[in-house]
Design a protein around this motif. Sequence first.
Motif, mmCIF file in Angstrom:
data_model
loop_
_atom_site.group_PDB
_atom_site.id
_atom_site.type_symbol
_atom_site.label_atom_id
_atom_site.label_comp_id
_atom_site.label_asym_id
_atom_site.label_seq_id
_atom_site.Cartn_x
_atom_site.Cartn_y
_atom_site.Cartn_z
ATOM 1 N N ARG A 40 6.338 7.180 4.042
ATOM 2 C CA ARG A 40 6.331 5.906 3.317
ATOM 3 C C ARG A 40 7.722 5.393 2.984
ATOM 4 O O ARG A 40 7.913 4.743 1.963
ATOM 5 C CB ARG A 40 5.503 6.002 2.025
ATOM 6 C CG ARG A 40 4.098 6.500 2.178
ATOM 7 C CD ARG A 40 3.161 5.715 3.068
ATOM 8 N NE ARG A 40 3.160 4.303 2.772
ATOM 9 C CZ ARG A 40 3.130 3.371 3.722
ATOM 10 N NH1 ARG A 40 3.100 3.681 4.989
ATOM 11 N NH2 ARG A 40 3.110 2.102 3.387
ATOM 12 N N LYS A 45 3.949 -0.154 7.871
ATOM 13 C CA LYS A 45 2.529 0.033 8.179
ATOM 14 C C LYS A 45 1.989 1.245 7.428
ATOM 15 O O LYS A 45 2.739 2.087 6.950
ATOM 16 C CB LYS A 45 2.299 0.157 9.674
ATOM 17 C CG LYS A 45 3.104 1.227 10.374
ATOM 18 C CD LYS A 45 2.963 1.126 11.885
ATOM 19 C CE LYS A 45 4.040 1.943 12.567
ATOM 20 N NZ LYS A 45 4.061 1.771 14.001
ATOM 21 N N HIS A 46 0.678 1.301 7.358
ATOM 22 C CA HIS A 46 -0.017 2.408 6.712
ATOM 23 C C HIS A 46 -0.633 3.300 7.783
ATOM 24 O O HIS A 46 -0.827 2.882 8.930
ATOM 25 C CB HIS A 46 -1.111 1.874 5.789
ATOM 26 C CG HIS A 46 -0.557 1.173 4.586
ATOM 27 N ND1 HIS A 46 -0.225 1.842 3.435
ATOM 28 C CD2 HIS A 46 -0.266 -0.130 4.367
ATOM 29 C CE1 HIS A 46 0.249 0.977 2.553
ATOM 30 N NE2 HIS A 46 0.241 -0.226 3.088
ATOM 31 N N GLU A 47 -0.974 4.509 7.388
ATOM 32 C CA GLU A 47 -1.501 5.487 8.346
ATOM 33 C C GLU A 47 -2.776 4.998 9.029
ATOM 34 O O GLU A 47 -2.969 5.211 10.223
ATOM 35 C CB GLU A 47 -1.744 6.829 7.651
ATOM 36 C CG GLU A 47 -1.905 7.946 8.623
ATOM 37 C CD GLU A 47 -1.859 9.308 7.970
ATOM 38 O OE1 GLU A 47 -2.150 10.280 8.686
ATOM 39 O OE2 GLU A 47 -1.535 9.423 6.768
ATOM 40 N N ASP A 177 4.069 -0.404 -1.407
ATOM 41 C CA ASP A 177 2.918 0.361 -1.879
ATOM 42 C C ASP A 177 2.619 0.110 -3.342
ATOM 43 O O ASP A 177 1.461 0.146 -3.764
ATOM 44 C CB ASP A 177 3.138 1.862 -1.643
ATOM 45 C CG ASP A 177 3.134 2.227 -0.169
ATOM 46 O OD1 ASP A 177 2.692 1.391 0.657
ATOM 47 O OD2 ASP A 177 3.580 3.338 0.162
#
Length: 192
Positions: A40, A45-47, A177
């Motif tokens: 992070r 982007k996110h997982e 986040d």
Amino acid sequence: MHYQPSRVPLRDGRSCVIRQATSEDAAALYALDRAIVRARQGIVKHEDELPPDAATFAAGRESAGLHKTDGTAFPLLVEAEDGGVLGEASVLRIGYRMLRHVGVLGIGVHPAAQGLGVGRLLMQHLLQWVRSHRDADGQRVLRVELYVRADNPRAIALYRSLGFEHEGTRRAFLRADDGALVDDLLMGLLLT
């Protein structure tokens, strides 16, 4: 177009190899991308936005043109002595004739390899490769640009030290986040 692999030292005394990334590296590059996203830091982007598997990841790289060896793409990776991928970087040229002299740079360093000089090694070797390339008709990359989160001072300092200049800001471009809005910086380097 081929990049000659180089053995180089890391800051911790270990050596590594910088070499051209190929389609056979897809699984290792997918694992690298997942590790970077999980950390992070400096990523957008996110997982759950990653491809579901290495084959889909490889297909995406191929569709972006990162497999080409005609001077369209310049993909490098840093491989540790044990074969693990510590980082990767690429310059992908814009396909339109009026923009063919422009390359967009992307880079990622494994969280466990941060601070070892991997990013600097990748950038130096990649820019040297791009500078030395000539198309069959004599054309070449004259401008390299990249985008970097404004809250990533370490990366910004690296890019500035290599001659990149801040050329613009996309204000409140991404949501971190914690919900904070973060600017995205455009940085460019002229190779003329």
